[in-house]
Design a protein around this motif. Structure first.
Motif, PDB file in Angstrom:
ATOM      1  N   TYR A  49     -27.282 -67.115 -14.807  1.00  0.00           N
ATOM      2  CA  TYR A  49     -27.766 -66.546 -13.529  1.00  0.00           C
ATOM      3  C   TYR A  49     -27.854 -67.636 -12.467  1.00  0.00           C
ATOM      4  O   TYR A  49     -27.425 -67.452 -11.324  1.00  0.00           O
ATOM      5  CB  TYR A  49     -29.135 -65.894 -13.773  1.00  0.00           C
ATOM      6  CG  TYR A  49     -29.851 -65.452 -12.530  1.00  0.00           C
ATOM      7  CD1 TYR A  49     -29.472 -64.301 -11.844  1.00  0.00           C
ATOM      8  CD2 TYR A  49     -30.946 -66.185 -12.038  1.00  0.00           C
ATOM      9  CE1 TYR A  49     -30.158 -63.888 -10.706  1.00  0.00           C
ATOM     10  CE2 TYR A  49     -31.626 -65.788 -10.901  1.00  0.00           C
ATOM     11  CZ  TYR A  49     -31.230 -64.647 -10.239  1.00  0.00           C
ATOM     12  OH  TYR A  49     -31.896 -64.236  -9.110  1.00  0.00           O
ATOM     13  N   SER A  50     -28.388 -68.784 -12.854  1.00  0.00           N
ATOM     14  CA  SER A  50     -28.536 -69.875 -11.884  1.00  0.00           C
ATOM     15  C   SER A  50     -27.177 -70.397 -11.416  1.00  0.00           C
ATOM     16  O   SER A  50     -27.081 -71.050 -10.382  1.00  0.00           O
ATOM     17  CB  SER A  50     -29.373 -71.017 -12.476  1.00  0.00           C
ATOM     18  OG  SER A  50     -28.621 -71.716 -13.440  1.00  0.00           O
ATOM     19  N   GLU A  51     -26.140 -70.085 -12.160  1.00  0.00           N
ATOM     20  CA  GLU A  51     -24.784 -70.508 -11.785  1.00  0.00           C
ATOM     21  C   GLU A  51     -23.990 -69.375 -11.140  1.00  0.00           C
ATOM     22  O   GLU A  51     -22.772 -69.436 -11.039  1.00  0.00           O
ATOM     23  CB  GLU A  51     -24.031 -71.028 -13.023  1.00  0.00           C
ATOM     24  CG  GLU A  51     -24.608 -72.320 -13.579  1.00  0.00           C
ATOM     25  CD  GLU A  51     -24.403 -73.519 -12.655  1.00  0.00           C
ATOM     26  OE1 GLU A  51     -23.446 -73.500 -11.874  1.00  0.00           O
ATOM     27  OE2 GLU A  51     -25.211 -74.464 -12.722  1.00  0.00           O
ATOM     28  N   GLY A  52     -24.683 -68.301 -10.766  1.00  0.00           N
ATOM     29  CA  GLY A  52     -24.053 -67.265  -9.950  1.00  0.00           C
ATOM     30  C   GLY A  52     -23.466 -66.080 -10.695  1.00  0.00           C
ATOM     31  O   GLY A  52     -22.816 -65.222 -10.080  1.00  0.00           O
ATOM     32  N   ALA A  53     -23.688 -65.997 -11.993  1.00  0.00           N
ATOM     33  CA  ALA A  53     -23.078 -64.905 -12.768  1.00  0.00           C
ATOM     34  C   ALA A  53     -23.858 -63.592 -12.645  1.00  0.00           C
ATOM     35  O   ALA A  53     -25.039 -63.587 -12.277  1.00  0.00           O
ATOM     36  CB  ALA A  53     -22.991 -65.299 -14.240  1.00  0.00           C
ATOM     37  N   ILE A  54     -23.157 -62.520 -12.942  1.00  0.00           N
ATOM     38  CA  ILE A  54     -23.808 -61.218 -13.123  1.00  0.00           C
ATOM     39  C   ILE A  54     -23.996 -61.095 -14.629  1.00  0.00           C
ATOM     40  O   ILE A  54     -23.021 -60.951 -15.375  1.00  0.00           O
ATOM     41  CB  ILE A  54     -22.914 -60.080 -12.595  1.00  0.00           C
ATOM     42  CG1 ILE A  54     -22.670 -60.276 -11.091  1.00  0.00           C
ATOM     43  CG2 ILE A  54     -23.520 -58.716 -12.898  1.00  0.00           C
ATOM     44  CD1 ILE A  54     -21.457 -59.534 -10.567  1.00  0.00           C
ATOM     45  N   VAL A  55     -25.241 -61.198 -15.063  1.00  0.00           N
ATOM     46  CA  VAL A  55     -25.500 -61.317 -16.497  1.00  0.00           C
ATOM     47  C   VAL A  55     -26.163 -60.063 -17.043  1.00  0.00           C
ATOM     48  O   VAL A  55     -27.256 -59.693 -16.589  1.00  0.00           O
ATOM     49  CB  VAL A  55     -26.422 -62.522 -16.808  1.00  0.00           C
ATOM     50  CG1 VAL A  55     -26.410 -62.814 -18.308  1.00  0.00           C
ATOM     51  CG2 VAL A  55     -26.027 -63.744 -16.029  1.00  0.00           C
ATOM     52  N   MET A  70     -20.776 -72.427 -10.883  1.00  0.00           N
ATOM     53  CA  MET A  70     -19.692 -72.496 -11.865  1.00  0.00           C
ATOM     54  C   MET A  70     -19.264 -71.124 -12.394  1.00  0.00           C
ATOM     55  O   MET A  70     -18.170 -70.971 -12.920  1.00  0.00           O
ATOM     56  CB  MET A  70     -20.134 -73.346 -13.055  1.00  0.00           C
ATOM     57  CG  MET A  70     -20.159 -74.830 -12.752  1.00  0.00           C
ATOM     58  SD  MET A  70     -20.955 -75.766 -14.058  1.00  0.00           S
ATOM     59  CE  MET A  70     -19.612 -75.993 -15.163  1.00  0.00           C
ATOM     60  N   LEU A  71     -20.159 -70.138 -12.278  1.00  0.00           N
ATOM     61  CA  LEU A  71     -19.841 -68.808 -12.814  1.00  0.00           C
ATOM     62  C   LEU A  71     -19.949 -67.721 -11.745  1.00  0.00           C
ATOM     63  O   LEU A  71     -20.128 -66.548 -12.091  1.00  0.00           O
ATOM     64  CB  LEU A  71     -20.779 -68.474 -13.978  1.00  0.00           C
ATOM     65  CG  LEU A  71     -20.767 -69.409 -15.196  1.00  0.00           C
ATOM     66  CD1 LEU A  71     -21.765 -68.914 -16.240  1.00  0.00           C
ATOM     67  CD2 LEU A  71     -19.383 -69.523 -15.813  1.00  0.00           C
ATOM     68  N   LYS A  72     -19.835 -68.097 -10.511  1.00  0.00           N
ATOM     69  CA  LYS A  72     -20.038 -67.108  -9.428  1.00  0.00           C
ATOM     70  C   LYS A  72     -19.132 -65.885  -9.599  1.00  0.00           C
ATOM     71  O   LYS A  72     -17.912 -66.013  -9.744  1.00  0.00           O
ATOM     72  CB  LYS A  72     -19.789 -67.762  -8.070  1.00  0.00           C
ATOM     73  CG  LYS A  72     -20.166 -66.843  -6.920  1.00  0.00           C
ATOM     74  CD  LYS A  72     -20.246 -67.582  -5.606  1.00  0.00           C
ATOM     75  CE  LYS A  72     -20.375 -66.645  -4.419  1.00  0.00           C
ATOM     76  NZ  LYS A  72     -21.426 -65.663  -4.529  1.00  0.00           N
ATOM     77  N   GLY A  73     -19.762 -64.727  -9.625  1.00  0.00           N
ATOM     78  CA  GLY A  73     -19.013 -63.471  -9.720  1.00  0.00           C
ATOM     79  C   GLY A  73     -18.554 -63.100 -11.120  1.00  0.00           C
ATOM     80  O   GLY A  73     -18.041 -62.008 -11.333  1.00  0.00           O
ATOM     81  N   ARG A  74     -18.760 -63.983 -12.061  1.00  0.00           N
ATOM     82  CA  ARG A  74     -18.314 -63.666 -13.436  1.00  0.00           C
ATOM     83  C   ARG A  74     -19.306 -62.681 -14.075  1.00  0.00           C
ATOM     84  O   ARG A  74     -20.515 -62.752 -13.855  1.00  0.00           O
ATOM     85  CB  ARG A  74     -18.254 -64.930 -14.294  1.00  0.00           C
ATOM     86  CG  ARG A  74     -17.392 -66.035 -13.686  1.00  0.00           C
ATOM     87  CD  ARG A  74     -16.020 -66.112 -14.315  1.00  0.00           C
ATOM     88  NE  ARG A  74     -15.187 -67.032 -13.558  1.00  0.00           N
ATOM     89  CZ  ARG A  74     -14.729 -68.191 -14.008  1.00  0.00           C
ATOM     90  NH1 ARG A  74     -15.015 -68.568 -15.238  1.00  0.00           N
ATOM     91  NH2 ARG A  74     -13.977 -68.959 -13.265  1.00  0.00           N
TER      92      ARG A  74
END
Lengths: 245, 79
Positions: A25-31, A1-5
């Protein structure tokens, strides 16, 4: 849901902030996990080569403007934008009106109100460059209910909710959404300071008969950070298991 | 393009004015340089010079010349 965000979470070393970092993180974000102490960097940092999600620890003391600026400069240099800001850093003192110290008031307001304000003031310049910008402020269910001994904390969280509504109006035309989460009793270090007697009393007031796991707050943060909530701004969502004050 | 040219072009582009009209320009002297236009100006300056300005400096930047003074004194940008 947050890939690349690209997301920044303040107060990310433990509790709700840490849970939000892990969930994003588990949803693909850069946190970017904002913490005050470098010692926990190794414990926090992660990289998933498949999703390219990252957890990047970064020094962020919300009470120090230079620290805020440096944090934002680093994000700007690396990404040129910020998609999600979670203002989670906060502190709590339980003191009745006549026993409340000025120093407690200063510390609570410096972190919960001024810190949040200064972080957002600087971050909004990077958020305006995002197509999916979302600010999530962590308030408290006490913001509009108050409670015994909560003069300082509850009033600081009322300010957070008020700023949320105001900023939502100021930035809605730019597509920047601003919402708040008002957690009830949650299983964090902050909450574990209370006595067994107080804990039992608290439980008796919660409809679900239990306190929240931090990830239950993080899931709502995920909803507000993602496109699932694309038509929601200026709202404060209570996550309190049916708390009756 | 040197820094002065870059700085002047930011004013011209942000406020849709001729470059020669940027010199001497003051905050709220033209309709485009209102509070919203001001934040647009700051964003362009920050991107062009790769800086993030302090809030006090953003507020103090109330003319073309004052902006140059702030940028050179506090952000090491030479004109």
């Amino acid at each position: 849901m947050l890939k690349g965000r690209v997301a920044l979470v303040s107060g990310a070393s433990r509790g709700i902030g840490r849970a939000i970092v892990e969930r994003f993180y588990s949803e693909g974000a850069i946190v970017y996990a904002g913490v005050r102490n470098k010692d926990i960097f190794k414990e926090i940092e992660r990289y998933d080569s498949e999703s390219e999600a990252r957890i990047i620890p970064i020094i962020l003391d919300v009470c120090d403007k230079e620290s805020i600026k440096q944090c934002m400069m680093d994000i700007k240099k690396n990404h040129g934008r910020l998609d999600i800001l979670v203002n989670n850093a906060g502190t709590l003192y339980v003191e009745r009106l006549e026993m409340a110290r000025d120093s407690s008031m200063q510390q609570i307001y410096e972190t919960n109100v001024f810190g949040l304000f200064h972080v957002t003031q600087m971050a909004v310049r990077l958020l305006k460059k995002s197509m999916f910008a979302s600010i999530i402020n962590i308030s408290s269910v006490l913001w509009d209910k108050g409670d015994i001994g909560q003069t300082l904390y509850a009033s600081s969280k009322a300010a957070v909710t008020s700023m949320t509504k105001t900023w939502a109006k100021e930035y809605v035309h730019m597509g920047l959404r601003v919402n708040a989460i008002a957690p009830g009793n949650t299983d964090t270090d902050m909450y574990r300071r209370i006595s067994d007697k107080e804990y039992k009393e608290e439980l008796s007031r919660i409809g679900m008969g239990r306190i929240a796991d931090p990830d239950e707050i993080a899931k709502v943060a995920l909803f507000l950070a993602s496109d699932m909530s694309s038509y929601i701004t200026g709202e404060t969502i209570a996550v309190d298991g049916g708390l009756i004050l | 393009m040197n820094n002065l040219e870059k700085y002047t072009e930011i004013f011209a582009k942000t406020f849709d004015i001729a470059a020669e009209d940027a010199k001497g320009l003051k905050y709220q002297e033209i309709q485009a340089w209102d509070s919203v236009g001001h934040m647009g100006l700051i964003a362009e300056i920050e991107d062009a010079f790769d800086i993030m300005m302090d809030t006090d400096d953003i507020i103090d930047l109330n003319s073309f010349e004052k902006g140059m003074e702030i940028l050179s004194e506090k952000y090491d940008i030479e004109f």
